[in-house]
Write a protein that holds these residues in place. Sequence first.
Motif: not given
Length: 497
Positions: A358-359, A362, A446
Motif C-alpha cells: 500500500k505504501d 506513494a 526503497r
Amino acid sequence: MTSTIPPVAQDAPPKRFFFRLRALSAGTFFGGDVATEHKPLPVRLAVVLCTFRREEYLRAIVTGLLADPDLTEGLSAVVVVDNGRTLEAGEFTDPRVTLIPNRNCGGAGGFSRGMAEVLRRDLGSHILLMDDDIACDSEAVLRTIAFYRHVEQPVAVAGAMLDMQKPHLHFEAGALYGRAADSPGENPLKIYGLGRGLNLEHEEALNALLLEERADYGAFWYFAFPARYAAQGGLLLPFFVIGDDIEFGLRLTRRLGVEVAPLPGVGVWHQPFYSKISPIKRYFFVRNLLVIDALYNRSSYWRIVRALAADFESDLCKFNYGMVLMLVRAFEDFLQGPALFTAVDPLFLMAGITDEAKDLDANVLPFLPQETWGFEQPPRESWLRTVVRRLTLGGHLLPRRLLRGAPMQVLLGGVGQWRKNFLCRTALFLHREGGFANARDIAPARGRRLAWRLLRAFWQGRREWAAARDAWRRQAPELSGSAFWATYCGSSQENKK
C-alpha cells in the motif's frame, strides 16, 4: 437458388468465400444455408460462464444466446457460476440455464465448477468457456457449433478478442507461451498474442486472420473444446486468476495432442487490459507462470533467475516499486510449493499482499503531458551505459546529487523505453492506449530494500527451487481433479435451476 463453390486444392493459399445478393425487384429474403458433402456430426455445446458481480454483462450474454433461434438445436446448456452470489435463481427461466452460486475461488474455480457440472450431468459434447466482461454476438457461437459439426481431428477453438473501447482493433486470437515481441528466444515469463494490433477495418488485416498459425493456448474470454478432454485431462489448477487458461491449453496441446486453432470470424469484444492494470495481477501472472514453467518448460534455475532479474530491472528503472514487490513476492510464494495455493484462502492472500504494497506507490504524482514528441524518442543505449545502469541498480545506489533534475519521458508499452529512465530523479510516463499519465520519483532506499530481498530469495531458491518444482509435478494431477475442486469450492451445495 443454389450456388456451388469450386473445389479448393489442398495446398492452395487461404481464401475468404462470400457472396453478394442484389435484388432486381421488390421481395423478401428469408435466409439461407451453407451445406457440404460431409455428414454433420452431432454437437451439443454447453456454455460455461464464470461471473463475479458483473450482472449487466452476464445478463446480456445469456439473453443474447437464448434469444437466437439458430442456436435452439446446437446450444444444449448455459452454466452460470456466480462467484459473487449476487444473481437470483428466478432470473433465468429457460430450462437450458443452470445457475450455481459458488465460493469465490476466482476464474479458475468458477470455470472448474462449471466444467465439472457439464461432465457430471452430461450437459454437452463440447464446452465453451467465456468471461463475463465481454460482448458476444451469438453468430460466433453458431459458427463454433458449425465448425465442430465438420471437424473430426482433435482441436480446440481459440476465439479472438477485440478491444471493447476500440471495436475494430484485434487484440489476440490464440497465443504462444514463452515468447515475446521485445526479446529474442524463449522466456518463461512471457506470452505472445497472435494477430495482435490488427486493424480489422482493412481487408489486408482480415486476410491475415486466414494464416494457419498454431497456438499454445486460447484465453478464456472464448475457448471451446470437446468435453472429453476435460474428462481425460482434468479441470483447471487452483491459480485463482491469470494463467489458468495458459496451463490448460498447454495440457491439451502438449499432453493430449490437441491443436488449438484460432478460428476466423469467431471472437468477442472484451474490456481491454490496459484499462485494468493492477499490481496484484502482476503477482498472479508471475507466480502462475513459474508453476507453468515447472510443469511444461522445465527451465533451469538460473534461466528463471535471469528472467526474473530482467523484469525486476525493468520495473525498478520505472520506479514502479509496487510491481517490483509483486514480482519478488510471487517468486517467494512459488518456493513454498502447492500447499500455499490450497491451504491459504486466496482472498486472504490478496488482502495481505495489497496491505504490504500500500505504501510503495506513494511516489506516484499527477502529471498532465503537454506534448508527446519526447515520449516517442528511442532509448540511447551503449554497453557502457548498460553496465553502469546495472551496477548502480538503475541509479538507486548513487547519491541523489548525481541524479539529473530534468525528468525523463517514457512511453509505457514502447519496446525498451524503460532504459531511457537512468540517472534521473523523476520520470514522466504516458500510456497512450490506456489514456493515462503519471510521474514517479526515485526512492533509492526503497529500491535497495527490494533488491536485497530479491537477492535473498534467489539464494533461498538455490536450495528450494527443485523441491517446489517437483512438488508441482507430483500434485498437479490431483489439484486439477474433480474431487479436489468439489471439496475446495464446496460443491455439495444444491444447484439452483
